[in-house]
Design a protein around this motif. Structure first.
Motif, mmCIF file in Angstrom:
data_model
loop_
_atom_site.group_PDB
_atom_site.id
_atom_site.type_symbol
_atom_site.label_atom_id
_atom_site.label_comp_id
_atom_site.label_asym_id
_atom_site.label_seq_id
_atom_site.Cartn_x
_atom_site.Cartn_y
_atom_site.Cartn_z
ATOM 1 N N ASP A 3 0.844 -1.176 0.000
ATOM 2 C CA ASP A 3 0.000 0.000 0.000
ATOM 3 C C ASP A 3 0.890 1.239 0.000
ATOM 4 O O ASP A 3 2.058 1.198 0.384
ATOM 5 C CB ASP A 3 -0.896 0.008 1.243
ATOM 6 N N ALA A 4 0.318 2.360 -0.453
ATOM 7 C CA ALA A 4 1.087 3.599 -0.499
ATOM 8 C C ALA A 4 1.507 4.004 0.904
ATOM 9 O O ALA A 4 0.692 4.033 1.834
ATOM 10 C CB ALA A 4 0.260 4.700 -1.151
ATOM 11 N N ALA A 5 2.779 4.327 1.063
ATOM 12 C CA ALA A 5 3.287 4.748 2.363
ATOM 13 C C ALA A 5 2.875 6.198 2.640
ATOM 14 O O ALA A 5 2.632 6.985 1.722
ATOM 15 C CB ALA A 5 4.803 4.616 2.396
ATOM 16 N N ALA A 99 9.012 7.973 0.897
ATOM 17 C CA ALA A 99 8.337 8.194 2.175
ATOM 18 C C ALA A 99 9.234 7.640 3.273
ATOM 19 O O ALA A 99 10.093 6.780 3.024
ATOM 20 C CB ALA A 99 6.975 7.498 2.187
ATOM 21 N N PRO A 100 9.081 8.117 4.491
ATOM 22 C CA PRO A 100 9.921 7.633 5.590
ATOM 23 C C PRO A 100 9.781 6.124 5.777
ATOM 24 O O PRO A 100 8.698 5.553 5.612
ATOM 25 C CB PRO A 100 9.378 8.395 6.811
ATOM 26 N N LYS A 133 2.555 -4.997 5.546
ATOM 27 C CA LYS A 133 3.026 -4.553 4.233
ATOM 28 C C LYS A 133 2.656 -3.101 3.972
ATOM 29 O O LYS A 133 1.508 -2.696 4.124
ATOM 30 C CB LYS A 133 2.446 -5.460 3.151
ATOM 31 N N GLY A 134 3.655 -2.324 3.601
ATOM 32 C CA GLY A 134 3.446 -0.919 3.324
ATOM 33 C C GLY A 134 3.457 -0.026 4.551
ATOM 34 O O GLY A 134 3.225 1.179 4.434
ATOM 35 N N LEU A 144 7.968 -2.888 6.028
ATOM 36 C CA LEU A 144 7.824 -4.073 5.176
ATOM 37 C C LEU A 144 7.302 -3.672 3.802
ATOM 38 O O LEU A 144 6.295 -2.978 3.688
ATOM 39 C CB LEU A 144 6.863 -5.069 5.820
ATOM 40 N N THR A 145 8.012 -4.114 2.766
ATOM 41 C CA THR A 145 7.616 -3.856 1.383
ATOM 42 C C THR A 145 7.727 -5.157 0.593
ATOM 43 O O THR A 145 8.685 -5.907 0.776
ATOM 44 C CB THR A 145 8.519 -2.796 0.726
ATOM 45 N N GLU A 146 6.751 -5.413 -0.260
ATOM 46 C CA GLU A 146 6.858 -6.536 -1.198
ATOM 47 C C GLU A 146 7.366 -5.992 -2.525
ATOM 48 O O GLU A 146 6.856 -4.990 -3.024
ATOM 49 C CB GLU A 146 5.512 -7.225 -1.402
#
Length: 223
Positions: A3-5, A99-100, A133-134, A144-146
């Motif tokens: 998802d968008a951070a 994004a941070p 995630k995100g 966490l990022t996929e």
């Protein structure tokens, strides 16, 4: 995918980063990088300078770093290029964070080879340690990022955490890495299979075994 951070609002971002400038050490590095390119081609240095800027932000925030808009503007001005051109680079490559993020940016590969080899177990381990995630964990430790393929298919599944790759993962190995990082330790990067060093066959070679210890000449045996 993630998802968008959350990106802080512009006023907050400019209040914190509007006066960004390279440290003396990083300014010297930037000048060295720019000097590698012919006169008039200094814009070619945008990628390493964005990376250098992100690392400085990371050092100042005790995170993996990100690129606030004023920081991208600073790099663009240094290279005499429009801001939008630098932003195009920063937004295209996933090595740059817009994004941070936390101290440890956990990037889980979800492409087919890793998926077939158990990346769902890696994601489950992350979830069971509180990673979403995100998102960044409330303590600021993990983001966490996929992501798509990072070129470690022979050692799938894998994750990249900041600058290190961790390969041949399963649920328990992933838990161990996350717990070690949370405890301030430095887990061994690379393959997590005991006895495996890089991407050689698990259990040792099944062919050309005599090449293990010496440069054996097989030509006389292949008549």
């Amino acid at each position: 995918m993630a998802d968008a951070a959350h990106i802080p609002d512009e006023a907050e971002t400019r209040a914190r980063w509007g006066a960004f400038a390279f440290t003396d050490e990083n300014l010297a590095k930037a000048k060295t990088i720019i000097a590698r390119y012919p006169e008039g081609r200094q814009r070619s240095a945008v990628m390493p300078l964005l990376d250098l800027a992100q690392r400085q932000v990371g050092a100042e925030t005790q995170t993996q770093g990100w690129l606030p808009v004023p920081v991208i503007e600073y790099v663009a001005a240094m290279l005499d290029m429009p801001y939008i051109r630098a932003y195009e680079v920063a937004s295209f490559y996933t090595m740059y964070n817009l994004a941070p993020v936390g101290r440890y940016h956990v990037q889980v590969c979800g492409t087919t080879p890793c998926l077939l080899r158990g990346s769902d177990d890696v994601m489950a381990a992350c979830a069971n340690k509180g990673l979403v995630k995100g998102k960044t964990t409330p303590d600021g430790l993990f983001t966490l990022t996929e992501v798509e393929c990072m070129g470690n298919c022979a050692n799938a599944p894998m994750v990249q955490i900041n600058d290190d790759n961790f390969e041949d993962l399963d649920y328990d190995r992933t838990i161990g890495i996350l717990e070690a990082l949370a405890a301030g330790e430095s887990p061994k990067p690379g393959t997590q299979i005991p006895g495996r060093h890089t991407s050689e066959p698990e259990g040792g070679p099944t062919t050309l075994k005599q090449m293990v210890d010496a440069n054996h000449d097989y030509r006389g045996e292949w008549g």
